[in-house]
Enzyme design. Sequence first.
Site, PDB file in Angstrom:
ATOM      1  N   LYS A 208      56.989 -86.677  66.997  1.00 29.84           N
ATOM      2  CA  LYS A 208      55.696 -87.285  67.327  1.00 29.84           C
ATOM      3  C   LYS A 208      54.878 -87.528  66.058  1.00 29.84           C
ATOM      4  CE  LYS A 208      51.591 -85.954  68.262  1.00 29.84           C
ATOM      5  NZ  LYS A 208      50.831 -87.050  67.626  1.00 29.84           N
ATOM      6  N   GLY A 260      50.357 -79.842  59.809  1.00 30.46           N
ATOM      7  CA  GLY A 260      49.024 -80.309  60.174  1.00 30.46           C
ATOM      8  C   GLY A 260      48.000 -79.232  59.924  1.00 30.46           C
ATOM      9  N   SER A 261      46.950 -79.213  60.739  1.00 31.67           N
ATOM     10  CA  SER A 261      45.850 -78.286  60.494  1.00 31.67           C
ATOM     11  C   SER A 261      46.197 -76.858  60.905  1.00 31.67           C
ATOM     12  CB  SER A 261      44.613 -78.746  61.253  1.00 31.67           C
ATOM     13  OG  SER A 261      44.864 -78.715  62.639  1.00 31.67           O
ATOM     14  N   THR A 262      45.579 -75.905  60.240  1.00 30.85           N
ATOM     15  CA  THR A 262      45.794 -74.495  60.559  1.00 30.85           C
ATOM     16  C   THR A 262      45.354 -74.222  61.999  1.00 30.85           C
ATOM     17  OG1 THR A 262      45.571 -73.857  58.264  1.00 30.85           O
ATOM     18  CG2 THR A 262      45.141 -72.143  59.877  1.00 30.85           C
ATOM     19  N   GLU A 263      44.290 -74.904  62.424  1.00 33.14           N
ATOM     20  CA  GLU A 263      43.773 -74.720  63.781  1.00 33.14           C
ATOM     21  C   GLU A 263      44.833 -75.065  64.838  1.00 33.14           C
ATOM     22  OE1 GLU A 263      40.571 -77.406  64.381  1.00 33.14           O
ATOM     23  OE2 GLU A 263      40.307 -76.789  66.466  1.00 33.14           O
ATOM     24  N   GLY A 265      48.041 -75.384  64.277  1.00 31.21           N
ATOM     25  CA  GLY A 265      49.179 -74.487  64.031  1.00 31.21           C
ATOM     26  C   GLY A 265      49.039 -73.187  64.810  1.00 31.21           C
ATOM     27  N   GLU A 282      53.730 -75.807  58.619  1.00 28.89           N
ATOM     28  CA  GLU A 282      53.245 -76.120  57.279  1.00 28.89           C
ATOM     29  C   GLU A 282      51.798 -76.578  57.461  1.00 28.89           C
ATOM     30  OE1 GLU A 282      51.881 -77.936  54.450  1.00 28.89           O
ATOM     31  OE2 GLU A 282      53.490 -79.430  54.533  1.00 28.89           O
ATOM     32  N   CYS A 316      48.070 -81.665  51.509  1.00 28.00           N
ATOM     33  CA  CYS A 316      47.875 -80.254  51.866  1.00 28.00           C
ATOM     34  C   CYS A 316      47.949 -79.365  50.625  1.00 28.00           C
ATOM     35  CB  CYS A 316      48.897 -79.831  52.893  1.00 28.00           C
ATOM     36  SG  CYS A 316      50.552 -80.380  52.493  1.00 28.00           S
ATOM     37  N   GLU A 413      39.216 -76.158  53.444  1.00 24.75           N
ATOM     38  CA  GLU A 413      39.990 -77.338  53.068  1.00 24.75           C
ATOM     39  C   GLU A 413      39.146 -78.577  53.352  1.00 24.75           C
ATOM     40  OE1 GLU A 413      43.536 -78.338  55.446  1.00 24.75           O
ATOM     41  OE2 GLU A 413      44.550 -78.634  53.546  1.00 24.75           O
TER      42      GLU A 413
HETATM   43  P1  NAI Z   1      45.874 -82.078  63.396  1.00 25.38           P
HETATM   44  O1  NAI Z   1      46.470 -80.775  63.068  1.00 25.38           O
HETATM   45  O2  NAI Z   1      45.029 -82.203  64.618  1.00 25.38           O
HETATM   46  O3  NAI Z   1      47.026 -83.173  63.543  1.00 25.38           O
HETATM   47  C1  NAI Z   1      48.355 -83.043  63.114  1.00 25.38           C
HETATM   48  C2  NAI Z   1      49.319 -83.468  64.208  1.00 25.38           C
HETATM   49  O4  NAI Z   1      49.229 -82.564  65.309  1.00 25.38           O
HETATM   50  C3  NAI Z   1      49.040 -84.851  64.797  1.00 25.38           C
HETATM   51  O5  NAI Z   1      50.269 -85.473  65.068  1.00 25.38           O
HETATM   52  C4  NAI Z   1      48.311 -84.521  66.082  1.00 25.38           C
HETATM   53  O6  NAI Z   1      48.427 -85.513  67.069  1.00 25.38           O
HETATM   54  C5  NAI Z   1      49.030 -83.256  66.522  1.00 25.38           C
HETATM   55  N1  NAI Z   1      48.295 -82.389  67.437  1.00 25.38           N
HETATM   56  C6  NAI Z   1      46.946 -82.274  67.588  1.00 25.38           C
HETATM   57  N2  NAI Z   1      46.655 -81.327  68.512  1.00 25.38           N
HETATM   58  C7  NAI Z   1      47.846 -80.821  68.927  1.00 25.38           C
HETATM   59  C8  NAI Z   1      48.211 -79.803  69.859  1.00 25.38           C
HETATM   60  N3  NAI Z   1      47.298 -79.113  70.526  1.00 25.38           N
HETATM   61  N4  NAI Z   1      49.517 -79.533  70.037  1.00 25.38           N
HETATM   62  C9  NAI Z   1      50.447 -80.195  69.349  1.00 25.38           C
HETATM   63  N5  NAI Z   1      50.169 -81.175  68.478  1.00 25.38           N
HETATM   64  C10 NAI Z   1      48.882 -81.492  68.259  1.00 25.38           C
HETATM   65  O7  NAI Z   1      45.065 -82.575  62.139  1.00 25.38           O
HETATM   66  P2  NAI Z   1      43.810 -83.590  62.109  1.00 25.38           P
HETATM   67  O8  NAI Z   1      42.860 -83.302  63.215  1.00 25.38           O
HETATM   68  O9  NAI Z   1      44.338 -84.958  62.008  1.00 25.38           O
HETATM   69  O10 NAI Z   1      43.135 -83.161  60.741  1.00 25.38           O
HETATM   70  C11 NAI Z   1      42.251 -82.057  60.717  1.00 25.38           C
HETATM   71  C12 NAI Z   1      42.354 -81.302  59.433  1.00 25.38           C
HETATM   72  O11 NAI Z   1      43.630 -80.731  59.316  1.00 25.38           O
HETATM   73  C13 NAI Z   1      42.203 -82.138  58.183  1.00 25.38           C
HETATM   74  O12 NAI Z   1      40.878 -82.343  57.874  1.00 25.38           O
HETATM   75  C14 NAI Z   1      42.935 -81.307  57.172  1.00 25.38           C
HETATM   76  O13 NAI Z   1      42.072 -80.308  56.672  1.00 25.38           O
HETATM   77  C15 NAI Z   1      44.033 -80.656  57.972  1.00 25.38           C
HETATM   78  N6  NAI Z   1      45.322 -81.364  57.824  1.00 25.38           N
HETATM   79  C16 NAI Z   1      46.316 -80.770  57.109  1.00 25.38           C
HETATM   80  C17 NAI Z   1      47.505 -81.434  56.917  1.00 25.38           C
HETATM   81  C18 NAI Z   1      48.612 -80.841  56.140  1.00 25.38           C
HETATM   82  O14 NAI Z   1      49.452 -81.584  55.633  1.00 25.38           O
HETATM   83  N7  NAI Z   1      48.723 -79.544  56.034  1.00 25.38           N
HETATM   84  C19 NAI Z   1      47.738 -82.781  57.452  1.00 25.38           C
HETATM   85  C20 NAI Z   1      46.658 -83.287  58.256  1.00 25.38           C
HETATM   86  C21 NAI Z   1      45.492 -82.601  58.402  1.00 25.38           C
END
Ligand code: NAI
Length: 503
Positions: A208, A260-263, A265, A282, A316, A413
């Site tokens: 996804k 993606g985000s720690t939240e 995760g 990650e 990240c 972050e």
């Molecule tokens: P996010 O963690 O919400 O999104 C990442 C992925 O997870 C997307 O594909 C999203 O659709 C999916 N997702 C969202 N909620 C989910 C759930 N409950 N269960 C499964 N999958 C879910 O990140 P977002 O909101 O785009 O960015 C927020 C913050 O996260 C950023 O400001 C940044 O600080 C951090 N971030 C860190 C990344 C990294 O590479 N470590 C990448 C993107 C964001």
Amino acid sequence: MSTQELSRTKSAIDKSTASLALEFGHAWDYAPAPEAKDHVRIQPRYDLFVGGRWTAPKSGKYFLTTSPSTEESLAEVAEASAEDVDLAVKAARTAYEKYWAKMRPAERAKYIFRIARAIQEKARELAIVESMDGGKPIKESRDVDIPLAAAHFFYHAGWADKLDYAFHGRKVRPLGVAGQIIPWNFPLLMAAWKIAPALACGNTVVLKPAETTPLTALLLAHIIEEAELPPGVVNIVTGAGPTGAALVAHPDVNKIAFTGSTEVGKKIQKAIAGSRKRLTLELGGKAANVIFGDAPLDQAVEGIVNGIYFNQGHVCCAGSRLLVEESVHDVVVKKLKDRLQNLRLGDPLDKNTDVGAINSKMQLEKIKELVAAGEHEGATRYSAPCALPDKGYWFPPTFFTGAAQASRIAREEIFGPVLTVMTFRTPDEAVEKANNTMYGLSAGIWTDKGAKIFWMAGKLKAGVIWGNTYNKFDPTSPFGGYKESGFGREGGRHGLSAYVEVV
Ligand code: NAI
Ligand code: MG
């Protein structure tokens, strides 16, 4: 020459320089050099890629993906419901049992090679679409994202028939169906990081992509189709958080890989607790770049700039905290300021652009909120004096000095082009401050002394540590975090263990 004459001559020179600058612009004002996009084909609408077919979502719902640099709509993309996710997982299970797990590893390798070759052949188109959909400069997508994505497939194709030698002579078997959820900062590269090792180890995949950047994953689906992989080996389901959550919750998925985000995760960790699903995460970072007084300062400043401003800080492992030895603080800050004034912000498709658009309105709001918090908490802000385009989401390269360790800009972050500069006096203090974070993804050390790099690398709690360089990636090298930056490694021999069971 009298003092008067001297000052007259000086003012004449100043005037003529000013008029030259007016006429020709500054020496660093390049003429626009946009990448042509006429050969790029973006479909008006994309369905889901499930079981080797393009299928309309059961809900009939689509969402728009836009260009963050122009706010133009690029395409309609299917929104997969839990039912669609279920069909994708079923297709992946069938493909696993019928074809992929049974196939001779050397045959599997050929398919993965084909994907790598096709990415190379279509590199230009992929780079342009990446920059249009996500806002990153073409220099980055063309020179970093796309070549590395191809390299990941090449590298893992090589492992497919050598897995018996990867784990000290122990045999391994695949896990089954892998559910993979990726973010928007490196859309195609993250897809490659996830899909390539999964396939090499004999698993099938439901991936996804992020909702703001789905297009290159969908172009990858076309590549996978053209490479004639057996149907269902790779399935791509688009959608937002709920689609990801449905994939995480599906009972027939054997492994979840998330970046993606720690939240989110943490939510995923809770959702699969008690199940037998395997997990790698990650997550975020707040990396320290440490500059010692004996470092080659120009080189270090260039590394800092690469570590936080190219790619708008949407990395990240971005070096978002700068720890600089007190004796060189002022000179480093001066050099940084000079360099920021020369960064070119604007059209991501322009080959001269250094800093592109912020990925989404939501991300821009988050950056603005944290920057306001930095000012409120009393740190001194410097932002490059660049003009921001009228349309799209933009934030000027910015840094803070005089920030307290406990301030939000030093702890959270920001995920934007914002650097927090702090100082240290001794190597021990540098280690303590660098480790003073809930994250632990990466770090950088700049010094003339190799021994200091080794000494410090042994003490830093970070998964990846760069010495006198920054943001260097290679598929052979494992990447991953400590603490709240997650667990598990991607890339290298270590990354394979996330997709196999050692028997
Ligand atoms: P996010 O963690 O919400 O999104 C990442 C992925 O997870 C997307 O594909 C999203 O659709 C999916 N997702 C969202 N909620 C989910 C759930 N409950 N269960 C499964 N999958 C879910 O990140 P977002 O909101 O785009 O960015 C927020 C913050 O996260 C950023 O400001 C940044 O600080 C951090 N971030 C860190 C990344 C990294 O590479 N470590 C990448 C993107 C964001
Ligand atoms: Mg987009």
